[in-house]
Each structure stands twice: as C-alpha cells, then as structure tokens.
Scaffold this motif. Structure first.
Motif, short mmCIF file in Angstrom:
data_model
loop_
_atom_site.label_atom_id
_atom_site.label_comp_id
_atom_site.label_asym_id
_atom_site.label_seq_id
_atom_site.Cartn_x
_atom_site.Cartn_y
_atom_site.Cartn_z
N PHE A 1 -6.99 38.81 24.35
CA PHE A 1 -6.38 38.13 23.43
C PHE A 1 -6.41 38.54 21.98
N GLU A 2 -5.52 38.37 21.16
CA GLU A 2 -5.79 38.76 19.46
C GLU A 2 -4.97 37.90 18.73
N PHE A 3 -5.40 37.51 17.65
CA PHE A 3 -4.58 36.96 16.69
C PHE A 3 -3.65 37.96 16.06
N ILE A 4 -2.53 37.79 16.06
CA ILE A 4 -1.77 38.96 15.26
C ILE A 4 -1.00 38.50 13.96
N GLN A 5 -0.30 39.44 13.31
CA GLN A 5 0.17 39.03 12.15
C GLN A 5 1.76 38.53 12.31
N LYS A 6 2.06 37.68 11.35
CA LYS A 6 3.24 37.02 11.43
C LYS A 6 4.13 37.96 10.69
N PRO A 7 5.38 37.87 10.80
CA PRO A 7 6.39 38.79 10.08
C PRO A 7 6.11 38.92 8.53
N ASN A 8 6.20 40.24 7.86
CA ASN A 8 6.08 40.40 6.48
C ASN A 8 4.81 39.79 6.02
N GLU A 9 3.58 39.80 6.84
CA GLU A 9 2.42 39.39 6.39
C GLU A 9 1.21 40.57 6.81
#
Length: 844
Positions: A555-563
C-alpha cells in the motif's frame, strides 16, 4: 570534475593529498596534489603526479621517490562518489583505443600482473591499504587490508552474488516487489540465519562537561574477550557557551584519545567514524580484521533542544553495512526534568522522523533509522523514577530491589504503553541507578535539589538474532555525576547458500501469486475529524488496514492530480507506505501538527483543516480517506500588523476579521476604526514577564523550557483567560523565541534584509544603523526597538544571568533578520554584526 581528500603513508609518516578526476574530451586522469592545511584557492595546491586512466587500468600504485605510497580514502558517500566516477571513466575506455602515454610517470598494470606484485609484496610484509578492482558488478574499495591476507580470495569474494541481500533488492528488475520479498524473507529468517560471534560493545556516558581525569578501561575493557565492534557514545561533552553556539570544542579530541587508550588491549582496532552535535558524540571502532566488511558508512545529526531544533539536545547516528546487515547506531540526549516524559517521547519521535541518511543513488529515498536490519540505541534518555519519594528510592536501592524500583521507571512505563521504542528490547536492569552522584564520588546528590536517583543512561536494541551478554554500570568511573553504562551484544548474520535458496523460492512463489490474485484491504474508518487543533500540539488518530485478500499487498498514499505531495503539510501518515502479509493488519498513525510554516494561513482562515488521502494498492484499487478538523487561531503564526489591530484575544475574534486583517497586512494606509497598538499585546506580556522576573535568571534564553508550560503560555496569550503568565522563566523565554520564529514576516521584513546586510559591512556611526530601522513599517520598527531595549537591560545584569552580546546576537539575529532564501554562514555573521550595534549602544 570530481575531487576527494585522502591520506598518504610515506616512510611511516601520514601526509594529506587531494585526488582530482580530470576530464579532457575523451581522456581521463587522476591528478594528485599536495596542499596547504587550509586549501582555499588554487595557490594553496600544487600538482605532484598524474595517473592516466587507460584500458589497462586495473590497480593503481602510486610511486614517489622509489617508494610505494598507500592512499587512504575516508569512509563515506563522498569517497564512494569519487570512486564511482573513476570507475565510470575507466568503463568509458573500453570502447576506445589506448593512446600513447608519453613520459607521464605512472605505475599501471593489468589485474593479473598487479595481483602477482601484491602477493610478492605480501611475502616481504608490505601492506597495501587502497586499491581499485574492476569487475562486472562495479568497483570496490578495501580499507585496512593486512598484507598477510590472500588478496586473490578477496577479489573472488567481491563478485556480485545473489546472496548479497542489499544489492539484490536494489536491482531495478525487482522494482515495487522489493518490500514484498523482504516481508517473506523476514517470515523465513530462521531458515537462513545463524549466530556467529560478532560482539558489539555499546557504551554510553554523560560526562557533565568534564575532561577525562581517569582511565576509561574499567568501562571499555570490562569483557574477557575483545569485542569485534565498539560504539561509544557521550553526552554533555562540553557545556560551554562556545560549544553550544559554535559547535567547536577541544574536548572532542581529549575524550577520543581517552577512548582509544581504554579499548581492549587484546586486539587492534581501526577507527571508522566520529560524529558530534555540540555535546553529543558517537565514536565507531572495529577490529582491523573486520574493516574490509564495513561499507556504506554515513553519519547524521538532528537537534531537538530549544525551539525543537538547537543541538543542546538531540541525537547523532552512524549507519553502516556489515556483512549482510544494515546497522544503525543512535546516540541521543533527550529532554531533562522529571515531569517532562512526554517531551522526551516527542524528542524520540522527532529523531526517528527527522534523522535521515542520504543514499548514494539519488533516485532512492533517504534511509530512516527504522529502515535498518539492526538498530542500536544508546544515550542519556533522561527518563526518571516517578511517584516515589527520594528516601523510598534509596531504600529500595540499598536492598537491591531493582525489580520493584524498575516498575516506577518512566521509560519502562512508556514502552509498556507503546508510546516510544516500539519493537525495541532492553535487557534486565540489575544495577543501581546511574544518576545523580556528587562528582568524583559514589554519594547520591547532596546539593539543594537532592535529585531522585534514576536510570537516565540506557541501551536498547531492535532486530532479529541479537543476544545480550551483559548490561551493567561502572561505579569505578567517577569523573561525572553520571556513571557510564555498557552492553555487549552478539548479533547474527546470514547463511549465504540458505539465503540464496530461500530467496529464489520466494521469488517463484510471488510470480505465481501475482498471476492469480488481486490484493484487497478493509479500513477501520474512512473519515477522521481532529477537534480543536492548536499551534504546535500533536494530534493523532489510528487507521487500521486489514489484508482480507489472498496475497500480501503493498500500500502507499499517493499524490492527487496537480499536487506535489500525498497530503497537506500539516498532516502526516506514518507509515506512508508498506506491506501487509495475508490475514495481517497494520496500524497507520494519522498525525496533525501545525507549525510555523502552516499556521499563518490557518490563523487567517485562508486554509482549513481539510484533506483527502488516496490510499493506493499496488495492482489493486484506490481508497479515499477524509481528514477534517477545526483549528483554534493563535498569535503564533499571525503577523505583527494583524496582532497590533487586535485589542481582544485572537480566539475571541470572528474568522472574517482575521481574514480581512491578513489581506491588509503590511498596508499601513489601510483604514482602521481605531488606533492600533504600538506592539502586539502578546509580545508585551512575555517581555514584561521576563523583565520583572527573569532579568537575573541564570542561562536565560540558553536552557529550554517545558513543553507543557509552553502550551499553557500559548493558551493564555490566545484566550486572555489570565492576566499573568504561568510557567518557569525558561518556558516564557522559549515561548518568546517561538513567537518570533513563527512570524509570517519577520521583525525586519524580507524586503529590508539585503539592506541590513550591506549596512553591517560599513564602518558607520550608529545613527546610520538606526536610519535603516526607521524605514521599517511602524509596528515592525516598534517591535525591533522594544526588543533591543529589553536585551540591553538583560546585558546590564550579565554577572547574574551569564549573558553576553555574542550570545544574544547569535540567538536573536537569526529570528529578527531571517533570510527569504537559505542563509549561508557569511550572511549569518553579517546579521549578527548588524544586530550587535543595537545591543552595545548607550541605552540613554
């Protein structure tokens, strides 16, 4: 192109040289330079020799006046980067035709010829300390290799083999499966691990600013057999102001010599590395025969003292690769005072999160402490014995009832509650507390404070296959008000063939599972709300992930678009990524912490505590987690302009008012309904308190306060619930420094910073310095003059408070004249020179 400093052994004398890798079109050579002690310009160095890098380049021997020179490069990433570039230059020659080498002096030979020479030299007792070897896996550097060792064996054993865990997992073809393989390897670790007698001596000693007055042998030479590795840590090495502010002390050399003399005489040891932060020092020695197996040595430091950053408290660490294990040794000095166990807990967490080692491969993320196979943690952790009167403590000590006494130990209680050192082990404590004694004796503290004895000095470890041989204090050493502590650990290592077999089996199984199953998890919650968040106050909630799928998952917390990052700067998920075995679960701490960088926009209402975390499963789906909260506005992180407009406490003001003030901040022509305050009332309350109660306080602005008292001071300023501040003088002083540090625009606004630097360089009268300040916005000008006047009053009482102009200029210049970009050392000194003029002027 690239350069590195090295030592040269010539006729039993060590001299320093600079090695430079020089490139010209497609040609490369190593230039050897002599240099002055402080080489700054080209005039300080002179060319001594040139070693061209040809197709035949395999082993470098540098001859000088018919003698062979031994080149010793220091451990660390700088040397490895240099050698990597040399290897790259050599690799490039394989596609070129070697050119004539002219009359350039050199000693180059193919690998086979060079090894023959080395074996011949071995027979005569000559010792080679440094050579290059080019093999398909890359280049290796050996240090401290005895002339009696079989170098052919060393060359063969250096080949890239599947049993090298670190190198395998770094190979690009394994990509995101690395952690899955590690997870399975850990489950089967007993199949390929066996204990081998590699003994690690760990020692910790708070020396209370003393110089070595006695032999350290009773402490360091307390084992029958010589240890394989020494890791020796000190705290409070130097308590002087010079060490605190300039991080320079002669005591480093004095204590290093004392350690060197005190090591076990039954073996010869190689000094590997030393790291120091003010008074916290860690020294690393290894038996000479093990030196070749030590690699990837890196050091780092982190300060947790005043304002959570200064180096009077904090940690130093050394990480290294030993055989097949990545090992990290941490030496820390945590916050003092019996009631401050929560601040010690926070210091520990800060050290774990902020102390990071860079990797040689810049594409790889930094290594944190817990990313190592073995973590060894020593130091003055400062946890005390609480809830017992001092006489009762001493009675239990006299009866040697350490089991009962240990149940009142703060560190034991915090570990039991899993607040700190989760997963760490500490051996049984069967020795009396190591603090506090009258210096030079075994008597308990007879001063007015009569401190309760405590086990401040501790040694813990984390990792598999570690066995403790002893854990003890050393009463015979009486230099300090602490007693030194030692532990001897036996650490296991890998069975290469069994490891290779296990590894290959895991890879086959993973390949099969990846083709059959899709990962899945269930979440304990999808929405989290943080209530009444305050400035510099930690808030945490736990998210539990349960692997309800058929395979281990990543698992990994990923960036949202344009962030740019996966979350807002006030939010952290710990850990942000990882693996979960099938049927297992993992706890993730969602932590909210508002600091100086995030407070301004939250205070004004321009930003809210709102974010969406995207939890991504490799080869699986995404989950969305809502994080919300309400932030209580604070004077910390609010502009001087806004605070001067507020006659009421900031938390009594409507959010719309704070937003409008933030929009008008810096506009002196903005319409105001009433006359603004000359200076912020919160600043006045803190300075007035210090002026009335702390003008003669010893070590004011040099000793940290209590975190719990800062919270009370902050709440008092933000709510106006009390007309007077609570807490110690040191807590109020630190609260003032934090206030100045958190200002969105410093007292001297960024637009005036460069002008102040230029003024400090000129020999002009004080009035011209004052002219610069007179150009500041009125509120900023008032605050600057008010603080300068207060500090001059402090200096009038320097005999009592032990302050001087240099100390105050060092502390306050960095807060009042902050650079809009990163400040270098030269700029820092100029800001101090500028501010000193306002401290030494006649107060009349």
């Amino acid at each position: 192109k690239h350069a590195v400093q090295c030592d040269v052994l010539f006729n039993d004398v060590t001299e320093s040289r600079l090695l430079g890798l020089v490139a010209s079109t497609m040609e490369h050579a190593i230039f050897i330079y002599t240099h002055r002690r402080m080489a700054i310009t080209a005039d300080d160095v002179s060319l001594e020799d040139i070693i061209p890098i040809s197709l035949d380049f395999a082993v470098v021997e540098v001859s000088y006046q018919e003698e062979v020179l031994e080149l010793r490069l220091p451990f660390g990433s700088h040397s490895r980067l240099f050698l990597t570039e040399v290897n790259r230059a050599w690799s490039g020659r394989s596609t070129l035709t070697p050119k004539g080498q002219g009359s350039v002096k050199q000693a180059l030979a193919p690998l086979s010829t060079a090894l023959t020479k080395l074996n011949q030299q071995r027979k005569t007792g000559w010792s080679s300390n440094f050579y290059f070897e080019m093999v398909t896996a890359g280049m290796y550097m050996y240090q401290g290799i005895s002339g009696r060792e079989d170098r052919n064996d060393l060359v063969r054993s250096s080949s890239h083999t599947p049993s090298n865990k670190a190198q395998i997992l770094a190979m690009p073809q394994f990509n995101l499966r690395d952690n899955l393989i590690k997870c399975e390897l850990l489950k089967k670790e007993d199949d390929y691990t066996y204990l081998e007698n590699f003994s690690f001596f760990l020692g910790t000693y708070n020396v209370n600013g003393q110089t070595p007055k006695e032999s350290l042998s009773p402490w360091l030479h307390c084992t029958d057999d010589p240890p394989d590795v020494y890791c020796v840590g000190f705290q409070e090495l130097d308590l002087s102001k010079e060490a605190f502010f300039f991080n320079d002390t002669p005591k480093e050399l004095e204590w290093t010599k004392a350690v060197s003399k005190g090591l076990h005489p039954g073996a010869k040891y190689a000094f590997v590395k030393l790291v120091r932060l003010v008074g916290i020092m860690l020294i690393f020695y290894v038996k000479k025969e093990h030196a070749e197996f030590i690699s990837d040595v890196e050091i780092e430091t982190v300060g947790t003292g005043i304002m959570g950053r200064m180096g009077n408290k904090g940690a130093v660490a050394i990480r290294f690769h030993f055989h097949n294990s990545d090992i990290c040794v941490v030496n820390s000095h945590l916050a003092a005072h019996i009631e401050e166990y929560e601040r010690r807990n926070q210091d520990y967490k800060d050290i774990c999160s902020r102390l990071q080692f860079r990797q040689l491969d810049p594409t790889q993320p930094p290594l944190t402490i817990m990313k190592h196979n073995v973590v060894l943690w020593i130091g003055d952790l400062n946890y005390r014995i609480s809830d017992l009167e001092v006489d009762h403590v001493k009675e239990l000590i006299s009866k040697r009832d350490f089991e009962t006494l240990h149940s009142y130990d703060q560190l034991k209680r915090q570990i039991d509650e899993e607040a700190v050192f989760v997963g760490f082990v500490e051996g049984e404590i069967d020795f009396q507390p190591t603090y506090k004694y009258d210096t030079g004796s075994d008597k308990w503290d007879t001063s007015e404070k009569c401190r309760v004895p405590a086990w401040c000095d501790r040694i813990l470890w984390k990792g598999k296959n570690i066995k403790q041989e002893h854990y003890q204090s050393h009463m015979a050493v009486k230099t300090s008000d602490h007693k030194p502590v030692s532990s001897l650990l036996i650490i296991g290592r890998l069975n290469h063939e069994a490891y290779k077999k296990t590894f290959e089996e895991i890879v086959r199984n993973i390949d099969k599972m990846e083709n059959e199953c899709i990962p899945s998890v269930s979440l304990s919650e999808r929405e989290f709300h943080f209530k009444d968040v305050k400035f510099m106050q930690h808030h945490a909630e736990t998210l539990i992930l349960f692997n309800d799928g058929q395979v281990p998952c990543q698992f990994e917390f990923i960036q949202k678009p344009n962030e740019l990052t996966y979350c807002k700067p006030w939010l952290t998920a710990n850990p942000p990524k990882g693996f979960i075995a099938q049927g297992a679960s993992v706890e993730i701490e969602l932590e909210v912490f508002v600091n100086r960088s995030t407070a301004p926009e939250l205070n004004s209402g321009k930003q809210q505590l709102e974010d969406i975390l995207v939890l991504h499963l490799e080869r699986g789906k995404d989950y969305f987690i809502s994080v919300t909260g309400n932030y209580l506005p604070s004077c910390y992180g609010t502009s001087i302009y806004s605070l001067c407009q507020l006659r009421e406490p900031i938390q009594d003001m409507p959010q719309e008012t704070l937003y409008k003030l933030a929009e008008m901040s810096g506009d002196e022509n903005a319409a105001n309904t009433e006359k603004p305050l000359d200076i912020p009332k919160e600043l006045w309350m803190m300075v007035d308190h210090l002026f009335r109660y702390a003008i003669k306080q010893e070590d004011i602005f040099q000793q940290p306060g209590l975190r719990s008292e800062f919270a009370e001071i902050r709440d008092c300023l933000d709510t106006g619930m009390s007309d007077s501040l609570s807490g110690s003088n040191h807590s109020v002083a630190e609260a003032l420094l934090l206030f100045l540090d958190a200002l969105p625009e410093p007292v001297v606004p960024y637009s005036f910073y460069q002008q102040c630097l230029e003024t400090s360089l000129q020999y002009i009268i004080f009035n011209q310095f004052q002219d610069v300040i007179s150009m500041l916005p009125q509120a900023h000008q008032n605050v600057f003059n008010y603080l300068a006047a207060f500090l001059r009053e402090l200096l009038k009482n320097s005999a009592s408070n032990r302050l001087d102009v240099n100390i105050l200029a060092t502390i306050f210049a960095s807060l009042l004249l902050r650079s809009p970009t990163k400040q270098d050392l030269a700029e820092k000194r100029k800001t101090q020179e500028f501010f000193q003029h306002f401290l030494i002027q006649d107060s009349s």
